[in-house]
Design an enzyme around this catalytic site. Structure first.
Site, short mmCIF file in Angstrom:
data_model
loop_
_atom_site.label_atom_id
_atom_site.label_comp_id
_atom_site.label_asym_id
_atom_site.label_seq_id
_atom_site.Cartn_x
_atom_site.Cartn_y
_atom_site.Cartn_z
N GLN A 99 -7.53 -2.15 3.56
CA GLN A 99 -6.24 -1.46 2.92
C GLN A 99 -6.92 -0.53 1.79
O GLN A 99 -6.44 0.31 1.25
CB GLN A 99 -5.41 -2.32 2.41
CG GLN A 99 -4.20 -1.63 1.88
CD GLN A 99 -2.89 -2.78 1.70
OE1 GLN A 99 -2.49 -3.28 2.63
NE2 GLN A 99 -2.65 -2.96 0.24
N SER A 130 -12.33 27.45 -27.67
CA SER A 130 -12.37 26.27 -28.47
C SER A 130 -11.33 26.17 -29.57
O SER A 130 -10.97 27.26 -30.13
CB SER A 130 -14.04 26.30 -29.24
OG SER A 130 -14.03 25.38 -30.34
N TYR A 182 -9.97 -7.02 12.02
CA TYR A 182 -9.49 -6.28 10.78
C TYR A 182 -9.41 -7.37 9.77
O TYR A 182 -9.10 -8.64 10.00
CB TYR A 182 -7.90 -5.83 11.06
CG TYR A 182 -7.17 -5.07 9.89
CD1 TYR A 182 -7.49 -3.93 9.72
CD2 TYR A 182 -6.49 -5.93 9.15
CE1 TYR A 182 -6.73 -3.58 8.43
CE2 TYR A 182 -5.87 -5.41 8.21
CZ TYR A 182 -5.82 -4.02 7.60
OH TYR A 182 -5.25 -3.39 6.64
N ASN A 241 -2.31 -2.78 13.19
CA ASN A 241 -4.01 -2.54 13.04
C ASN A 241 -4.38 -1.05 13.70
O ASN A 241 -5.28 -0.37 13.04
CB ASN A 241 -4.76 -3.79 13.58
CG ASN A 241 -4.35 -5.09 12.90
OD1 ASN A 241 -3.82 -5.07 11.81
ND2 ASN A 241 -5.14 -6.01 13.25
N LYS A 281 -16.14 30.90 -28.88
CA LYS A 281 -16.68 30.12 -27.71
C LYS A 281 -15.66 30.77 -26.60
O LYS A 281 -14.53 31.09 -26.72
CB LYS A 281 -16.31 28.78 -28.10
CG LYS A 281 -17.25 28.21 -28.96
CD LYS A 281 -18.64 28.07 -28.54
CE LYS A 281 -18.99 27.25 -27.53
NZ LYS A 281 -18.75 25.70 -27.40
N THR A 303 -39.02 27.27 -11.02
CA THR A 303 -39.19 25.66 -10.62
C THR A 303 -39.61 25.01 -11.75
O THR A 303 -40.11 25.45 -12.59
CB THR A 303 -40.57 25.78 -9.70
OG1 THR A 303 -41.77 26.23 -10.28
CG2 THR A 303 -40.30 26.68 -8.34
N HIS A 304 -38.89 23.84 -11.73
CA HIS A 304 -38.91 23.04 -12.98
C HIS A 304 -38.22 23.69 -13.95
O HIS A 304 -38.45 23.31 -15.36
CB HIS A 304 -40.57 22.72 -13.36
CG HIS A 304 -41.14 22.31 -12.46
ND1 HIS A 304 -41.48 21.01 -11.74
CD2 HIS A 304 -42.20 22.85 -11.59
CE1 HIS A 304 -42.30 20.70 -11.01
NE2 HIS A 304 -42.83 21.85 -10.57
N GLU A 341 -17.90 23.19 -15.20
CA GLU A 341 -18.21 21.63 -15.86
C GLU A 341 -17.11 20.76 -14.83
O GLU A 341 -17.68 19.85 -14.44
CB GLU A 341 -17.82 21.80 -17.26
CG GLU A 341 -19.03 22.50 -18.17
CD GLU A 341 -18.45 22.57 -19.52
OE1 GLU A 341 -17.62 22.15 -19.84
OE2 GLU A 341 -18.96 23.25 -20.23
N ASN A 350 -15.77 29.13 -22.84
CA ASN A 350 -16.60 27.79 -22.20
C ASN A 350 -16.32 27.70 -20.64
O ASN A 350 -15.24 27.74 -20.24
CB ASN A 350 -15.88 26.31 -22.75
CG ASN A 350 -16.02 26.42 -24.31
OD1 ASN A 350 -17.16 26.46 -24.78
ND2 ASN A 350 -15.20 25.85 -24.94
N SER A 372 0.81 -1.32 -0.04
CA SER A 372 0.09 -0.18 -0.10
C SER A 372 0.85 1.25 -0.01
O SER A 372 0.44 2.37 0.12
CB SER A 372 -0.94 0.04 1.14
OG SER A 372 0.03 0.03 2.50
#
Length: 486
Positions: free
Chosen positions: A341, A296, A336, A129, A302, A174-175, A309, A304, A42
């Site tokens: 892990q 773009s 354990y 542990n 553009k 709303t909606h 996002e 963006n 690990s």
């Protein structure tokens, strides 16, 4: 100094004395298969715990000395050696070797190289542990504190923008359909409230995790006369955990962190989605500068909203981490199991994703500029003051609300047929539907009149929004005066 961790040194450091396995000494006569080393190790991700691991070792060492379990001279050597190991790892001088599996064995191995056999006394009365449970709790506690500080900055950014736009009228939806006019400041304050609750969830999680597992050993405690309360206090915990089996076998503190992180991410994602909509040519409610947008490769016009996002997308990683750990833990018997892990890598990734999302959102909120005129014009579309008209009928004509709703619907239909807004209907047209309507009705039909009338506690009236902002600033100031979340 460059630290070397070849196989021969690993064997010597772990005390295997020439056996085929570096970690397990005389019990195993042959080394693990190559794929076993890969799946078992690990260190590729738990090296992030080195600060917490060394802090736990220091606290454990001091307790062992205080209890007379190891001598003061060995204790001093161990503490000095741990200081050196920490400096070397921080400087990037530690070469991590999968044969040593994890950060605990790397620290112990290097400590033995520095101070010799005295290093072997450090692991008295503890197990990996309880060691890893302690390390992971310390890391999660630090992560919560970092998230809380970042969310506070986001709250402050939201308050600044909300104050600037406390009276900027925009459509409430709303909606995703025009509903009633609100103010942009009121809209931003809705997210401030969400973030305040998010911080509360993280703080609650911090309180519950702040118990120290160290001294629980492998699962049953230890026969050594340790002082777990002293160790817990040394590490800033409220006290030790109360059951050794529970201490090493649960990761609910990580699950709770990921749960709070998931809810926070959903809130960030919803705001990010609105920023994507608001910056579009179809809305044009706000604009972001070059600092938080991209262009773009083919369309020169553009701009963006990539930061928004990507903030929205990070939510998937955080929720995925929560789901992953829930599935890992769901079928494990006490105590354990090696499955556990898999707890850290997803939690580390989620914490990083959340930190990036919070920072990006804070930057966007500070950066955005609202287009007041476009928002105001949009607020008047879709007969957004129809509810104000219905309320006027109730308040001034003593009309039951359901009747007022019907009358208002008829007036909306009439305005729709004439291609105008409710406020553009003349009094005669209104009286053709309800003869008792008076000239006073026009007092409530403009979008500014609408928002100014919403004076109920928590309402969108600019006066109420400014009062809410003031109260929120006072709460943050009091929090600072009280020493913050921790």
């Amino acid at each position: 100094m460059k630290v070397e961790n070849d196989k021969a040194q690993s064997v010597k450091a772990a005390g295997a004395g020439g056996g085929a396995n570096a970690l397990w000494g005389g019990r195993f006569g042959a080394g693990p298969a190559e794929i076993m080393e890969k799946i078992n190790a690990s260190i590729s991700f738990d090296h992030k715990l080195y600060v917490q691991d060394i802090a736990g070792s220091r606290a454990h060492c001091r307790m062992l000395v205080k209890q007379g379990i190891i001598g003061a001279e060995d204790g001093d050597k161990i503490l000095a050696g741990l200081d050196q190991v920490e400096r070397e790892i921080a400087a990037g001088e530690m070469k991590f070797d999968p044969k040593l599996e994890d950060i605990h064995m790397h620290v112990e191995s290097r400590l033995r190289e520095i101070i010799g056999d005295a290093a072997g006394r450090l692991h008295t009365a503890r197990s990996r542990n309880d060691q890893v449970a302690t390390d992971f709790k310390l890391w999660t506690r630090d992560a919560i504190d970092a998230v809380d500080a970042a969310l506070r900055e986001l709250q402050e950014a939201l308050l600044d923008r909300a104050e600037e736009y406390a009276d900027a009228v925009m459509p409430g939806f709303t909606h995703l359909q025009a509903a009633q006019p609100v103010t942009f400041g009121h809209h931003l304050m809705a997210y401030h409230e969400m973030i305040a609750r998010d911080r509360g969830r993280f703080r609650d999680a911090r309180k519950r995790l702040n118990e120290c597992p160290l001294g629980s050993a492998a699962l049953a405690g230890t026969s050594f006369p340790i002082d777990r309360h002293a160790t817990a206090a040394n590490l800033g915990f409220d006290g030790p955990t109360r059951n050794s089996l529970d201490s090493v076998s649960d990761r609910d503190f990580a699950l709770e962190f990921l749960s709070a992180a998931s809810i926070t991410s959903v809130h960030l994602s919803r705001l990010a989605e609105e920023i994507v909509l608001w910056t579009s040519a179809q809305f044009r409610f706000i604009s972001l500068s070059d600092a938080f947008t991209t262009g773009s490769s083919i369309m020169p016009q553009k701009r963006n909203p990539d930061a928004a996002e990507l903030t929205r997308a990070k939510t998937g990683r955080v929720i995925g981490a929560l789901n992953s750990l829930l599935i890992v833990m769901k079928g494990l018997p006490l105590a354990y199991s090696k499955d556990m892990q898999e707890d850290k890598e997803v939690t580390f990734d989620a914490a990083n994703a959340l930190a990036l999302a919070i920072a990006a959102m804070t930057g966007m909120i500070r950066d955005l500029k609202a287009n007041r005129e476009v928002m105001r014009e949009s607020a008047g579309l879709g007969f957004a003051t129809a509810t104000d008209l219905a309320d006027w009928l109730v308040q001034n004509l003593n009309m039951p609300f359901r009747n007022a709703h019907h009358v208002t619907g008829s007036l909306v239909k009439l305005a729709e047929q004439r291609g105008c807004g409710l406020e553009d209907l003349d009094l005669a047209a209104m009286q053709s539907v309800e003869p008792r309507i008076t000239e006073d009705v026009f007092r409530v039909l403009g979008v500014e009149n609408s928002v100014n009338s919403r004076m109920s506690f928590g309402g969108t009236a600019p006066e109420r929004v400014r009062a809410a902002i003031s109260a929120a600033r006072e709460a943050l100031a009091a929090e600072t005066g009280a020493g913050g979340a921790a």
